[in-house]
Design an enzyme around this catalytic site. Structure first.
Site, short mmCIF file in Angstrom:
data_model
loop_
_atom_site.label_atom_id
_atom_site.label_comp_id
_atom_site.label_asym_id
_atom_site.label_seq_id
_atom_site.Cartn_x
_atom_site.Cartn_y
_atom_site.Cartn_z
CB SER A 1 -8.51 46.94 -7.22
OG SER A 1 -7.95 48.23 -7.35
N1 SAH Z 1 -7.75 50.61 -12.22
C1 SAH Z 1 -6.58 49.79 -12.45
C2 SAH Z 1 -5.64 49.72 -11.28
C3 SAH Z 1 -5.01 51.00 -11.01
S1 SAH Z 1 -3.47 50.99 -10.13
C4 SAH Z 1 -6.94 48.40 -12.90
O1 SAH Z 1 -8.14 48.08 -13.02
O2 SAH Z 1 -6.02 47.63 -13.16
C5 SAH Z 1 -3.26 52.75 -10.12
C6 SAH Z 1 -2.87 53.31 -11.45
O3 SAH Z 1 -2.93 54.73 -11.35
C7 SAH Z 1 -1.44 52.97 -11.87
O4 SAH Z 1 -1.44 52.42 -13.15
C8 SAH Z 1 -0.73 54.34 -11.86
O5 SAH Z 1 0.28 54.47 -12.83
C9 SAH Z 1 -1.89 55.27 -12.13
N2 SAH Z 1 -1.72 56.66 -11.74
C10 SAH Z 1 -1.11 57.17 -10.63
N3 SAH Z 1 -1.19 58.51 -10.64
C11 SAH Z 1 -1.87 58.87 -11.77
C12 SAH Z 1 -2.29 60.12 -12.33
N4 SAH Z 1 -2.02 61.29 -11.76
N5 SAH Z 1 -2.97 60.09 -13.49
C13 SAH Z 1 -3.26 58.93 -14.12
N6 SAH Z 1 -2.88 57.72 -13.63
C14 SAH Z 1 -2.21 57.70 -12.47
#
Ligand code: SAH
Length: 224
Positions: free
Chosen positions: A69
Site C-alpha cells: 500500500s
Molecule cells: N499488507 C500488505 C499488502 C497486502 S496486498 C503489505 O504491507 O505489503 C493484499 C494481500 O492480501 C495479498 O498478498 C493477497 O494475497 C492477500 N490476501 C487476499 N485474500 C486473502 C485471504 N483471504 N487471506 C489472507 N490473505 C489474503
C-alpha cells in the site's frame, strides 16, 4: 570522498521526507506511528529493482498481482487501530510484510495471515532482513481469522471485501478496533469498526482502492 552519501543514508533521508511530506502534512498526528514509519526500512519490503521507488507516494507491485500500500494509507490504517504496547493484533493479507513490521513496532504481538505461499515466504524473508522477529506469518484464509490468537485488540484487513467477515468481528475483543476496505472490487470505503458492549459501531475514513480479499467470507476466486 568524505561527503559521499551512502545508499543507506539516502534511503533514511527519503524516509524522513516521506513521513513529513506525505504523512504528517496530511494530518497524521500520532508520534508513535510517525516514528515507526521513520524507522522501518520500506525499501527492504519492495521487490528487487524497485528499491528506488520505495518512498514514493504510491502503492507498488509486489508480485502475484498484489501491491504494497501507499505509505499514507498504511499510516491512516495504523493510527486508527489505536495500538498500545500490549495490544494483540491480527492482520489479514501479509503481502510484503511491511504493514506487519509497522504494527510490530507499536503492539505487543502480531499475527499476519497470507493466502499465497510465495508471498508468505517473501514476507518472512523481508521481516528477517529488517531484523523483526516478533511477527508470526500464517498461511491460510484470513477471512476465517485465526482463532488460536483470539480475541484481538486490533484487526486490520489489507485487501478489499464486499462486507466485513463475521469471524473477524467475532474474534475482536471488547473495545477492539477493526479497519478494512469494504465495497466493490475496484475501489472501496475504508471502514473503522469498534466493538462496544458487544455491539459494533462503524465509521467511514474515506475512499481507497485495494486488491480483493479472496476467501470463504470475502470474494470467491471465481468472481474475479
Ligand atoms: N499488507 C500488505 C499488502 C497486502 S496486498 C503489505 O504491507 O505489503 C493484499 C494481500 O492480501 C495479498 O498478498 C493477497 O494475497 C492477500 N490476501 C487476499 N485474500 C486473502 C485471504 N483471504 N487471506 C489472507 N490473505 C489474503
Amino acid at each position: 570522498m568524505a561527503d559521499a552519501m551512502t545508499e543507506t543514508d539516502r534511503f533514511t533521508k527519503e524516509r524522513e521526507g516521506m513521513v513529513e511530506f506525505q504523512i504528517r502534512s496530511r494530518g497524521i498526528r500520532d508520534e508513535r506511528v510517525l516514528a515507526a514509519m521513520r524507522k522501518i526500512p520500506r525499501h527492504l519490503f519492495v521487490p528487487k529493482g524497485l528499491e528506488r521507488a520505495a518512498y514514493e507516494d504510491r502503492p507498488l507491485p509486489i508480485g502475484e498481482g498484489q501491491t504494497i500500500s501507499q505509505p499514507y494509507i498504511v499510516a491512516v490504517m495504523t493510527e486508527n487501530l489505536e495500538l498500545q504496547p500490549e495490544s494483540r493484533v491480527l492482520e489479514i493479507g501479509a503481502g510484503s510484510g511491511y504493514q506487519a513490521a509497522i504494527l510490530a513496532e507499536l503492539a505487543g504481538s502480531v499475527v499476519s495471515i497470507e493466502r499465497l505461499d510465495s508471498l508468505a515466504g517473501r514476507a518472512r524473508g523481508n521481516l528477517a532482513r529488517a531484523g523483526i522477529t516478533s511477527v508470526r506469518i500464517v498461511i491460510g484464509d484470513g477471512t476465517e481469522g485465526y482463532p488460536p490468537g483470539a480475541p484481538y485488540d486490533a484487526i486490520i484487513i489489507t485487501a478489499a471485501s464486499p462486507s466485513i467477515p463475521q469471524p473477524l468481528i467475532d474474534q475482536l475483543a471488547e473495545g477492539g478496533r477493526l479497519i478494512a476496505p469494504i465495497g466493490p472490487k475496484d475501489c472501496q470505503d475504508l471502514v473503522k469498526l469498534v466493538k462496544r458492549d458487544g455491539r459494533v459501531e462503524t465509521t467511514s475514513l474515506g475512499g481507497v482502492c485495494f486488491v480483493p480479499l479472496i476467501g470463504e467470507f470475502g470474494w470467491s476466486g471465481e468472481d474475479l
